[in-house]
Design a protein around this motif. Structure first.
Motif, mmCIF file in Angstrom:
data_model
loop_
_atom_site.group_PDB
_atom_site.id
_atom_site.type_symbol
_atom_site.label_atom_id
_atom_site.label_comp_id
_atom_site.label_asym_id
_atom_site.label_seq_id
_atom_site.Cartn_x
_atom_site.Cartn_y
_atom_site.Cartn_z
ATOM 1 N N GLN A 24 -38.806 -1.399 38.637
ATOM 2 C CA GLN A 24 -39.967 -2.277 38.441
ATOM 3 C C GLN A 24 -41.246 -1.456 38.302
ATOM 4 N N GLY A 53 -34.207 -2.928 40.993
ATOM 5 C CA GLY A 53 -35.077 -3.042 42.153
ATOM 6 C C GLY A 53 -36.433 -2.399 41.953
ATOM 7 N N SER A 55 -37.324 -6.429 34.649
ATOM 8 C CA SER A 55 -36.569 -5.191 34.885
ATOM 9 C C SER A 55 -35.323 -5.134 34.009
ATOM 10 N N THR A 106 -32.511 -7.831 43.224
ATOM 11 C CA THR A 106 -33.560 -6.822 43.017
ATOM 12 C C THR A 106 -33.479 -5.732 44.082
ATOM 13 N N TYR A 116 -37.093 -9.420 38.466
ATOM 14 C CA TYR A 116 -35.717 -9.218 38.014
ATOM 15 C C TYR A 116 -35.622 -9.382 36.500
#
Length: 639
Positions: A187, A183, A52, A178, A49
């Protein structure tokens, strides 16, 4: 006025690097995020998370600076674009500043503040607007429908209705977990995809790009239709590295298509050859663009196992294109390139053999179980060092800046697409849409595997219209794959089936984006290019079905069965190419084309007894009709 608003809402924007101060801002951000991803891929340790949010915070504001709100050409972003960029950056900064709290908060219990809610709405609206600007109507309409379904779907009666969801619950799922924007798709873009694209740019900048072109020319340039075969092989290699059919067509097609036209190929056919070859790069190991990484993330299957399983399917796909090009060239009397235009193989290998080492290191690292990010980092370092073998190819500081700037510019659309796909996946999880979609597929097909596969293929092509292959795969992996698994199809063939058809969506009419790009270069009708490219890629529409019915095509089974499958499948692809082109040693009758098509299917289908029988029938047909298997002989003069 209404027409102008409508056009603005449903048209793509204009992408261009800004100039002046905005360009320097872009470069600073590009170098910053590139350094961060290199650190993360090599030695970094951070929660998904967390990284990202950082990745999106850098990339999507840059998208506002590089993609104008309409087709109107202007060098620099408007004041409105700059404001949107700053608001989006500050919204992500709010999450980053309070990262410890968001990592520890309990979803569903800890309420969002008014500022959190505002930030969540800004990010969703920002992704929606960037999706419109960058990707156009296709994915944007799906995104809008998905969000509407989340907010008002509880009003729908019957199977497709869902429980009422509050605004906080929706924002919580889509932004502060995420499962949404930050998510798995983002990623993958922030790690594997970014680093492998960076590897590709380092590889080309080191001089390897010219080495690949020279090597392909040396290997196939003298063959019948040599120039088109060079286009097939070079586009395949570059397509695997880039993972973007459209950008690969734009890069290699700008050279290959005019050259093919000059040598006598019809503009439509030249564009179709480039399109089919470039679009197949997504299924070609060892890199396969970024789709293989997404598949590994969704399925838990190792990346190395995925690329091993894809080898034979990709080989048959390109042989199908190659054989059709050969038959067309024989029919038109187009022979190989002149000897003085073809580099010598021994000289090419002597002066560029070391370019193989970075790819070997890349594959070795993945086979040894290193993460794809670390493997890509090793590949980048190896390529950088290899560039210093020759003075003319040394990558200096200025070129490193150019590489990272180009990588960031070209990966922005993928980042926007993955962020949008994350929202759609979040909506699917919130509403239980995947299960309902499965019920719909079963209702249409009666739970028959073959018809379910046909519906799944159609959905892949439909969703992939105008959409990057990774984004299309993310959607069908969430919507269609559960239905396949419920039918008893194994995880690996189910997902590879979807990957293949998502890649083919870049070709198929009426909206094959790669076909449109190639048509623009060739000055040809895009619909005709798409139809011809689909014909050239015909084996690609058959192989995925075979994955499901027999694992031998996935390199699973005994050595003997795999070898026999490879031999008969190649013969089958050869027969299919002759049938599609309507030409073998001379023009085929309609009955002969149908006969060869049926023989081809029987040889491609991996059943030992059936393969032996049909291969024997095919060989008898060839020799009885004085149609010997070709040697693809070298020619001494060009067309």
């Amino acid at each position: 006025m209404k027409n102008k608003v409508f056009k603005l809402l449903f048209q793509e924007g204009h992408r261009e690097l800004p100039t002046g101060i905005y360009y320097y801002i872009f470069v600073v951000f590009a170098l910053g995020i590139s350094g961060f991803t290199m650190w993360l891929g090599g030695i970094g340790n951070m929660s998904p998370y967390h990284y990202s949010v950082i990745f999106v915070m850098f990339l999507l504001p840059l998208s506002f600076l590089t993609t104008r709100g309409s087709k109107k050409v202007r060098k620099n972003p408007s004041v409105f674009d700059v404001v949107l960029s700053m608001i989006f950056f500050l919204s992500c900064m709010h999450i980053l500043w309070n990262m410890d709290y968001f990592l520890q908060r309990v979803s569903g219990l800890d309420a969002l503040t008014t500022l959190d809610t505002l930030v969540g709405l800004i990010i969703i609206i920002g992704v929606l607007e960037l999706c419109r600007r960058t990707l156009g109507f296709g994915l944007t309409s799906i995104l809008v429908l998905g969000l509407l379904y989340a907010y008002v779907g509880h009003y729908l009666p019957g199977t497709f209705g869902h429980r009422e969801l509050s605004n906080q619950r929706i924002l919580e799922e889509l932004i502060f977990t995420t499962n949404g924007v930050f998510g798995a798709p983002v990623q993958v873009a922030a790690t594997y995809a970014f680093l492998f694209v960076t590897f590709g740019y380092f590889f080309k900048k080191s001089g390897a790009g010219q080495f690949i072109i020279d090597l392909c020319a040396a290997l196939v340039g003298r063959r019948t239709g040599g120039l088109a075969k060079v286009a097939v092989t070079t586009s395949a290699v570059f397509g695997s590295i880039s993972g973007s059919p459209t950008s690969d067509v734009a890069t290699t097609g700008s050279i290959n298509i005019p050259n093919m036209k000059e040598k006598g190929y019809d503009p439509v056919y030249a564009a179709a050859v480039e399109t089919s070859a470039s679009s197949g790069g997504t299924i070609l190991p060892p890199i396969m663009g970024s789709v293989a990484f997404l598949m590994a993330e969704f399925t838990g299957i190792s990346y190395f196992d995925i690329i091993v399983a894809s080898v034979l399917g990709a080989l048959l796909y390109y042989l199908g294109v190659y054989f059709q090009v050969h038959f067309r060239s024989v029919k038109l009397g187009l022979v190989g390139l002149p000897k003085n235009e073809i580099p010598r193989l021994t000289k090419t290998m002597k002066t560029g053999f070391f370019y193989v080492f970075p790819v070997v290191i890349l594959v070795w690292a993945m086979e040894k179980g290193f993460t794809p990010s670390l493997a890509a980092t090793y590949g980048i370092i190896a390529t950088f060092l290899i560039s210093y073998v020759k003075r003319s190819t040394r990558i200096n500081v200025r070129q490193i800046k150019e590489i990272f700037t180009d990588v960031v510019y070209h990966i922005i659309p993928l980042t926007v697409a993955t962020a949008a796909a994350g929202i759609i996946i979040g909506v699917i999880n919130l509403t239980g849409l995947a299960g309902k979609f499965t019920s719909l597929i079963f209702a249409l097909t009666g739970e028959a595997i073959f018809f379910s596969l046909v519906v799944g293929a159609f959905i892949c092509i439909l969703l992939g219209m105008g959409m990057p292959t990774p984004s299309a795969y993310v959607l069908v992996a969430a919507l269609v794959a559960p239905a396949f698994i419920q039918l008893g199809i194994d995880l690996l063939p189910a997902h590879l089936f979807l990957v293949f058809f998502c890649a083919l969506s870049a070709i198929t009419p009426p909206v094959g984006v790669a076909s449109y790009t190639a048509a623009g270069i060739a000055n040809a009708n895009p619909l005709k290019v798409g139809i011809q490219a689909t014909k050239l890629a015909s084996v690609g529409f058959i192989i995925p079905f075979m994955f499901v019915y027999h694992p031998t095509l996935l390199m699973q089974g005994s050595i003997v069965s795999i070898i026999l499958t490879v031999v008969t499948a190649i013969l089958g692809v050869y027969a299919l190419a002759a049938s599609m082109e309507g030409y073998l040693k001379d023009k085929l009758t309609r009955q002969e084309r149908i006969f060869l098509f049926m023989i081809a299917l029987s040889m491609i289908y991996p059943n030992i007894l059936l393969n032996i029988i049909t291969a024997t029938i095919f060989l008898i047909y060839m020799f009885r009709n004085n149609r010997k298997l070709p040697r693809f002989s070298k020619q001494k003069v060009g067309a």
